[in-house]
Design a protein around this motif. Structure first.
Motif, PDB file in Angstrom:
ATOM      1  N   THR A 272       0.827  -1.209   0.000  1.00  0.00           N
ATOM      2  CA  THR A 272       0.000   0.000   0.000  1.00  0.00           C
ATOM      3  C   THR A 272       0.859   1.257   0.000  1.00  0.00           C
ATOM      4  O   THR A 272       0.596   2.206  -0.747  1.00  0.00           O
ATOM      5  N   ARG A 273       1.910   1.253   0.837  1.00  0.00           N
ATOM      6  CA  ARG A 273       2.789   2.431   0.904  1.00  0.00           C
ATOM      7  C   ARG A 273       3.455   2.715  -0.440  1.00  0.00           C
ATOM      8  O   ARG A 273       3.680   3.869  -0.805  1.00  0.00           O
ATOM      9  N   ALA A 274       3.783   1.659  -1.176  1.00  0.00           N
ATOM     10  CA  ALA A 274       4.469   1.826  -2.457  1.00  0.00           C
ATOM     11  C   ALA A 274       3.509   2.053  -3.617  1.00  0.00           C
ATOM     12  O   ALA A 274       3.938   2.326  -4.743  1.00  0.00           O
ATOM     13  N   GLY A 275       2.203   1.947  -3.346  1.00  0.00           N
ATOM     14  CA  GLY A 275       1.228   2.117  -4.412  1.00  0.00           C
ATOM     15  C   GLY A 275       1.232   0.963  -5.404  1.00  0.00           C
ATOM     16  O   GLY A 275       0.904   1.148  -6.586  1.00  0.00           O
ATOM     17  N   ILE A 276       1.589  -0.225  -4.915  1.00  0.00           N
ATOM     18  CA  ILE A 276       1.626  -1.423  -5.759  1.00  0.00           C
ATOM     19  C   ILE A 276       0.428  -2.299  -5.426  1.00  0.00           C
ATOM     20  O   ILE A 276       0.126  -2.534  -4.251  1.00  0.00           O
ATOM     21  N   GLU A 277      -0.255  -2.778  -6.451  1.00  0.00           N
ATOM     22  CA  GLU A 277      -1.366  -3.708  -6.252  1.00  0.00           C
ATOM     23  C   GLU A 277      -0.912  -5.112  -6.631  1.00  0.00           C
ATOM     24  O   GLU A 277      -0.304  -5.312  -7.686  1.00  0.00           O
TER      25      GLU A 277
END
Length: 308
Positions: free
Chosen positions: A23-28
């Motif tokens: 979530t912090r890295a904006g990765i799904e």
């Protein structure tokens, strides 16, 4: 055999993997839960067996003989499939007789076991290794260790279709790549064949470089005649196959508590930790969508993993 494996193709659920570092890295990340396809015939090992079992059927074999260790996910899946589908199984095991939860299951499933010692097992790649076994079991079909080779990879191509039909459930129209653990590279090779260069496939090596995964993958891709491929192998072995350390165990425990997905330390746990390291190193752009393959193997962690 009494039942063709074509009559039993389990579906693996695809679900969001929710972890704070993603979530912090904006990765799904969506996780393909091969650990949930069946209570006994679990994980990528079944898909690696499909084409081998079809070949055994065509050859008129009454069963299958193969190799593995005392915690082998491959032999476990093979023995369970034999019990489920009604064919004979024989396992050639590394080392000397020992009793593990896996071995107990193999016996309960009706697999006949032969212990080869360590020297005898190392000879499995030598010319003529199979001759005495084929003489002893003329009605059995020999499958290589781990269900490897092109046949094993072709069975794993089905994983792409299982993902494609479930993407809309996540609200996804596409994804940017695959991430999975590699022991022999067969499952990765199958995904590489299925993708044919459209999406990259990242393999987190659960074994050191000297185990020959890279040449095995290259050989399968070459044998299949694929002209365009996109894959990368990343060291996740943490010093060797089956090497387990406190950092890995703590990571697995925390990840399981956070996302509720059970992991094991030899393959999927190492692969997820390697993904975390790559994400935190900035490897993937914000907005990247990845498919993480849970390759199963949870049965093998019995007796191997304990949390302090």
């Amino acid at each position: 055999m009494l039942l063709s494996p074509a009559n039993w193709l389990p579906q693996a659920p695809l679900e969001p993997l929710l972890l704070d570092w993603l979530t912090r890295a904006g990765i799904e990340v969506a996780i393909l839960r091969l650990d949930q396809i069946d209570p006994l015939i679990s994980g990528n090992k079944w898909f690696k067996l499909i084409e081998h079992l079809k070949a055994a059927d065509r050859a008129g074999a009454q069963g299958v003989i193969s190799l593995g260790g005392a915690h082998s996910n491959h032999l476990h899946a093979l023995a369970a499939a034999g019990k489920r589908l009604g064919f004979e199984t024989v396992g050639l095991l590394r080392g000397h007789p020992q009793q593990t939860p896996t071995v107990a299951d193999l016996q309960a499933f009706g697999m006949q076991l032969h212990w080869l010692g360590y020297g005898g097992y190392r000879a499995r790649h030598e010319p003529g290794f199979w001759e005495p076994w084929q003489a002893q079991y003329p009605n059995l079909y020999a499958v290589p260790e781990g269900g490897g080779g092109l046949a094993g990879a072709l069975g794993c191509k089905a994983l792409k279709e299982q993902v494609s039909v479930q993407l809309s459930n996540l609200g996804w129209s596409d994804y940017h790549g695959w991430w999975l653990a590699c022991g022999t590279g067969t499952t990765l090779a199958g995904l590489v064949l299925a993708e044919a260069g459209v999406h990259p496939v990242y393999g987190a090596l659960a074994v050191p470089d000297d185990h020959g995964v890279a040449p095995q993958v290259a050989a399968i891709v070459r044998e299949a005649g694929l002209q365009i491929s996109a894959y990368e192998l990343i060291d996740a072995s943490r010093g060797g196959f089956a090497k387990v350390d406190p950092v890995l165990l703590e990571f697995i425990e925390n990840a399981e508590q956070s996302c509720g997905v059970p992991l094991e330390p030899l393959y999927t746990g190492k692969a997820l930790l390697a993904l975390k390291q790559q994400v935190e190193a900035g490897r993937f752009e914000h907005g990247t969508r990845l498919i993480f393959v849970h390759t199963g193997g949870l049965q093998g962690r019995r007796g191997l993993i304990s949390y302090s």
